[in-house]
Write an enzyme that holds these catalytic residues in place. Structure first.
Site, PDB file in Angstrom:
ATOM      1  N   LYS A 324       0.806  -1.234   0.000  1.00 53.73           N
ATOM      2  CA  LYS A 324       0.000   0.000   0.000  1.00 53.73           C
ATOM      3  C   LYS A 324       0.839   1.285   0.000  1.00 53.73           C
ATOM      4  CE  LYS A 324      -4.151  -1.898   2.158  1.00 53.73           C
ATOM      5  NZ  LYS A 324      -5.136  -1.812   3.239  1.00 53.73           N
ATOM      6  N   ASN A 345      -4.923   1.802  -1.568  1.00 54.56           N
ATOM      7  CA  ASN A 345      -5.390   0.403  -1.661  1.00 54.56           C
ATOM      8  C   ASN A 345      -6.093   0.121  -2.984  1.00 54.56           C
ATOM      9  OD1 ASN A 345      -7.881   1.640  -1.239  1.00 54.56           O
ATOM     10  ND2 ASN A 345      -8.677  -0.135  -0.146  1.00 54.56           N
ATOM     11  N   ASP A 361     -10.170   2.376   1.933  1.00 54.64           N
ATOM     12  CA  ASP A 361     -10.287   1.920   3.336  1.00 54.64           C
ATOM     13  C   ASP A 361     -10.964   3.010   4.174  1.00 54.64           C
ATOM     14  OD1 ASP A 361      -9.107  -0.567   3.012  1.00 54.64           O
ATOM     15  OD2 ASP A 361      -7.075   0.167   3.406  1.00 54.64           O
ATOM     16  N   ALA A 385      -2.204   1.466  15.757  1.00 54.73           N
ATOM     17  CA  ALA A 385      -1.634   2.606  15.017  1.00 54.73           C
ATOM     18  C   ALA A 385      -0.940   2.127  13.738  1.00 54.73           C
ATOM     19  CB  ALA A 385      -0.659   3.374  15.904  1.00 54.73           C
ATOM     20  N   ALA A 388      -4.192   0.066   8.921  1.00 57.80           N
ATOM     21  CA  ALA A 388      -5.648   0.231   8.946  1.00 57.80           C
ATOM     22  C   ALA A 388      -6.027   1.401   9.847  1.00 57.80           C
ATOM     23  CB  ALA A 388      -6.306  -1.058   9.433  1.00 57.80           C
ATOM     24  N   GLY A 491     -16.111  -6.086  10.948  1.00 61.80           N
ATOM     25  CA  GLY A 491     -15.085  -5.844   9.930  1.00 61.80           C
ATOM     26  C   GLY A 491     -15.565  -6.226   8.542  1.00 61.80           C
TER      27      GLY A 491
END
Ligand code: NAP
Length: 529
Positions: A324, A345, A361, A385, A388, A491
């Protein structure tokens, strides 16, 4: 025009050797079994997907013993076309007999009705010219065809090298030429597909690259002009590395629909075999009548991905870890938020062939939340952290939320908070704070990751809990939140939302979100990962 997977007419290249009138379909299912019973059970099951089968006789300890049953099978199923193969051990098969016994067996197979026999090039070269000519004549007299195959178990040569292999086989004038290599990179597929494009004009050619990286060739060689492609009868019943089950080729990779106009997309990463993106996107393409397919691309080096994007070409790519950030310097342009987050992404190839980058995302986090709460002024705790978390923190700050970050490595949380204009918190202060929402971006909750809960029960001070983990679907954190009567977001919803935005970027059409959610959820319930 869609390809007829079980068509009865084989395309006749203008100058290719003539093939006896055969029912050669586009999809040949290779069947093997340790016993005759297993072999025929698989063959019977395979017939619902294709009436073109390869019997790998060399997987049996006594291949000749199965011929009477094979004769009866062919008698019973006159619609079936069979390739008989009895590859010797020295050339990648299991047969321990001599060249003569292999050829004798193949002649017997032709005699009982197998329409094609496969002889490896090394065996052909071990024969004297008259011996091979007699073998070929005998096959023809029985109405059978000769396929000569080459297998390279270590690499894929450049197109010139592959063309030489085709010539080496073509020198024996077989009805079918089969060249199988091993893909060590995605770019190896380009060499193989180029060979198929060039050589299928003059030969009935099959070209496949084995291995996980060779999937592109298994799906796209037909489009390049190959006579047919191979599949396994089922997952776990492969006869070659990287072979894909027939149902998967037909349903997931849309083999029957692929033509020159099909747009090819990829999901790139490593590991990638279990990605649910191909299922989600191929379902959406089908649902919206879009002539497109998505393939998983195992990427060991970014350069390899960039080569295949440019030269296959790919219309777009879903980018996963660890690419990414790495991909950013190769983008012609990206939206401002993607630049600030420093992670992309989603790639879209422009009409000018250049790459444009997006980060969906962010939408994956923001959209599910804004459906349930007002984000401006909301106090949101982000646990973690990493990559994501970055998308969540930047996206939520942009929406006007007050974002707090807690992370196992405090310095990492502090650095992210500074960059994104968020706050950093010590875990010890959590119990004293109240939030409107808590988002878990750590892998805690996935099977095997400890601790199973990213925070203590006493620290669950929010009315909404969002867990980015979706394997399992119901994580320990979501279970706990539900038991307390809190609102929960899984998720899975994030995964589908980020995928839906990708679909829109690539197609310009609204995504069939409900259908995308349905298939991914069903798959996760069927095969918990
Ligand atoms: P990442 O970049 O490796 O970051 C992981 C974060 O979790 C880091 O902050 C790390 O802390 C923390 N962490 C890791 N193991 C931990 C543990 N045992 N206890 C406490 N903290 C731990 O990974 P990522 O790409 O952000 O992905 C994180 C999770 O989000 C994964 O489970 C992934 O599957 C999921 N995800 C889901 C979606 C979706 O669509 N639903 C999208 C992206 C990601 P340190 O800084 O101390 O290492």
């Amino acid at each position: 025009m869609p390809l007829a997977v079980s068509s009865t007419i084989d395309p006749q290249p203008a100058t290719a050797p003539s093939v006896p009138r055969l029912r050669v379909g586009k999809l040949c299912i290779a069947v093997q079994g340790g016993t005759a019973q297993e072999l025929f059970a698989r063959a019977d099951a395979a017939l619902k997907d294709s009436v073109f089968l390869e019997f790998r006789l060399d997987f049996l300890s006594k291949p000749a013993s199965v011929l009477p049953d094979l004769k009866a099978f062919l008698h019973r199923r006159r619609d079936v076309t069979v390739i008989a193969t009895c590859r010797r051990k020295s050339f990648g098969g299991h047969f321990t007999g001599s060249l003569n016994s292999e050829m004798e067996l193949l002649l017997k197979a032709a005699e009982i009705g197998c329409q094609i026999v496969d002889l490896e090039i090394e065996s052909a070269e071990q024969c004297s010219r008259p011996q091979l000519a007699r073998f070929h004549t005998a096959l023809r007299e029985m109405g059978a065809s000769l396929l000569i195959s080459s297998h390279d178990f270590s690499r894929t040569r450049r197109p010139e090298g592959l063309n030489q292999t085709v010539q080496r086989i073509a020198a024996y004038d077989p009805e079918f030429v089969k060249v199988v290599t091993t893909a060590r990179s995605l770019a190896d597929n380009l060499s193989l597909l180029r060979m198929v494009e060039d050589q299928s004009l003059t030969s009935h050619l099959v070209g496949i690259a084995m291995g996980e990286e060779g999937l592109i060739s298994r799906v796209l060689s037909l489009r390049a002009g190959a006579a047919f492609t191979f599949a396994s009868a089922a997952e776990g019943a492969e006869t070659a590395p990287g072979q894909v089950a027939a149902r998967t080729l037909l349903d997931l990779y849309r083999l029957e629909q692929l033509d020159q106009a099909t747009r090819i997309f990829g999901v790139a990463g490593n590991p990638i075999a279990h990605s649910l993106s191909p299922l989600m996107h191929s379902t959406a393409f089908r649902r919206e009548n879009i002539n497109a397919v998505m393939l998983p691309l195992k990427v060991r080096a970014l350069d390899d991905l960039l080569t295949i994007v440019r030269d296959l070409p790919l219309d777009g790519v879903a980018v996963t870890m660890p690419l990414k950030q790495e991909v950013l310097p190769h983008l012609a342009n990206m939206d401002a938020l993607t630049a600030r987050i420093g992670a992309c992404n989603t790639l879209r190839t422009g009409a000018d062939g250049r790459l444009y980058g997006f980060n969906t995302d962010v939408a994956g986090v923001v959209r599910p939340l804004e459906k349930r709460m007002r984000l401006r002024g909301a106090r949101i705790l982000v646990l973690g952290a990493g990559g994501a978390a970055r998308a969540a923190v930047f996206g939520l700050v942009e929406q006007g939320a007050e974002v707090f970050i807690v992370n196992r490595t405090h310095e990492r949380a502090a650095a992210l908070a500074r960059k994104a204009k968020a706050h950093v918190l010590r875990q010890s202060l959590l119990a004293k704070n109240k939030f409107d929402a808590i988002i878990n971006t750590t892998p805690c909750g996935m099977a095997g990751v400890k601790p199973a809960l990213p925070i203590k029960e006493s620290e669950l001070n929010a009315s909404l809990v969002f867990d980015m983990v979706y394997t399992p679907l119901e994580t320990p954190l979501l279970k706990l939140a539900r038991a307390r009567g809190l609102t929960v977001i899984s998720g899975l919803e994030m995964f589908v939302q980020q995928g839906a935005r990708q679909f829109e970027i690539w197609t310009g059409k609204p995504a069939p979100e409900a259908e995308m959610l349905r298939v991914v959820e069903l798959e996760l319930r069927r095969h918990p990962q």
